[in-house]
Motif scaffolding. Structure first.
Motif, PDB file in Angstrom:
ATOM      1  N   GLU A 119       0.821  -1.205   0.000  1.00  0.00           N
ATOM      2  CA  GLU A 119       0.000   0.000   0.000  1.00  0.00           C
ATOM      3  C   GLU A 119       0.861   1.265   0.000  1.00  0.00           C
TER       4      GLU A 119
ATOM      5  N   HIS B  91      -3.894   5.995   6.637  1.00  0.00           N
ATOM      6  CA  HIS B  91      -3.477   4.596   6.548  1.00  0.00           C
ATOM      7  C   HIS B  91      -2.104   4.406   7.186  1.00  0.00           C
TER       8      HIS B  91
ATOM      9  N   ARG C  27       2.264   1.716  -3.532  1.00  0.00           N
ATOM     10  CA  ARG C  27       1.254   2.275  -4.435  1.00  0.00           C
ATOM     11  C   ARG C  27       1.154   3.790  -4.295  1.00  0.00           C
ATOM     12  N   ARG C  28       1.466   4.288  -3.092  1.00  0.00           N
ATOM     13  CA  ARG C  28       1.298   5.715  -2.816  1.00  0.00           C
ATOM     14  C   ARG C  28       2.607   6.502  -2.893  1.00  0.00           C
TER      15      ARG C  28
ATOM     16  N   HIS D  90       1.281   0.742   7.341  1.00  0.00           N
ATOM     17  CA  HIS D  90      -0.125   0.531   7.006  1.00  0.00           C
ATOM     18  C   HIS D  90      -0.874   0.119   8.270  1.00  0.00           C
TER      19      HIS D  90
END
Length: 294
Positions: free
Chosen positions: A97, A234, A100-101, A150
């Motif tokens: 995650e 997150h 992805r960011r 996360h």
């Protein structure tokens, strides 16, 4: 005649929350100084550009940033659409995650820019600092802290349906968002009800802290053990993730650290995980006023 107070802020005005902070600065009678965080797009698009060329472009950019910083009396590090690179806090393994960011080009120019801003503030000492969300995370990391990549994967978060992070945020239409921004001054002045953001949760603020003082100045009867703010993320920090140069001054019920202050910086140095610019508690204006206070 004394020049107006100048507040440098990372130029991420594509994001509404950054634009709200710029509006707050202007409402308080100060001047927002936008700190650029982008390179010439041609070099970013040039896949043949060598790392030497990229380093040269970064150095030239940071030189310009340094010149701009000379005119600033305070600095704000606003929230970020992208995550900071875990390498900044010494972690090589990247959560999917987080990956992805991360920025999608070769360079994380914003991160480089904000590290430069922080170094300047620490060296000058008479520069006030406010970091929000990603700003808090980056500054904490540079000062030797770390980050939970996360939160939903962390067993310390209360229950699978914990509403404190990445949950219960009301979807807003573009028209509703635009209406909030257009009427922001009336909202923060209490002339119009703020019903835009959902998903706030309580946090406890330490009694003997600058943050508590700011809350008390706007409401002497405020319950510091139950202040509602918007904080839906997150990523975040638990106590063990916080730099030893910072002191914890606000914590959410699940242990996530919501605010810290520098232990030794002579001027205001406040970092929040929550988003004060969304004005859930009504603190937005008070916070910027304190930032520009002599």
């Amino acid at each position: 005649m004394k020049n107006k107070f100048r507040i440098g802020i990372t130029d991420d005005t594509d994001i509404m929350r950054c634009r709200l902070i710029v509006k707050l600065i202007e409402i308080c009678g100060a001047i927002p100084v936008l700190i650029p965080m982008y390179l010439n797009q041609n070099i970013l698009r040039d896949k043949s550009a060598s790392y030497k060329e990229l380093d040269k472009a970064i150095d030239a950019h940071l030189g310009k940033v340094d010149n701009i910083l000379q005119s600033c009396d305070a600095l704000i590090f606003p929230g970020n659409k992208r995550d900071i690179n875990p390498g900044l806090y010494g972690v090589s393994q990247i959560h999917p995650e987080t990956k992805r960011r991360l920025p999608q080009n070769k360079l994380n120019v914003r991160q480089e820019t904000e590290v430069k801003m922080l170094q300047y503030a620490l060296k000058k000492k008479d520069i006030s600092v406010l970091g929000i969300c990603g700003g808090m995370q980056l500054i904490n990391a540079v000062l030797g802290g770390s980050l939970v990549q996360h939160l939903p994967d962390d067993p310390r978060i209360i229950g699978e349906d914990n509403p404190h992070h990445d949950k219960d945020l009301k979807d807003m239409t573009d028209d509703e968002l635009q209406d909030f921004e257009n009427n922001f001054e009336q909202i923060i002045n209490g002339e119009r009800k703020n019903g835009l953001y959902q998903g706030t949760h309580s946090m406890t603020v330490e009694e003997n802290s600058l943050l508590a003082q700011i809350y008390k100045e706007q409401d002497s009867n405020i319950d510091l053990k139950n202040i509602k703010e918007l904080s839906i993320h997150h990523q975040g920090c638990f106590a063990e993730n916080i730099s030893d140069k910072l002191k914890i001054v606000a914590t959410s019920p699940d242990g996530i650290i919501e605010a810290v202050e520098h232990k030794n910086h002579p001027k205001m140095f406040l970092l929040t995980q929550f988003h004060p610019e969304c004005n859930a508690s009504g603190i937005a204006l008070s916070l910027i006023k304190r930032l520009i206070k002599p």
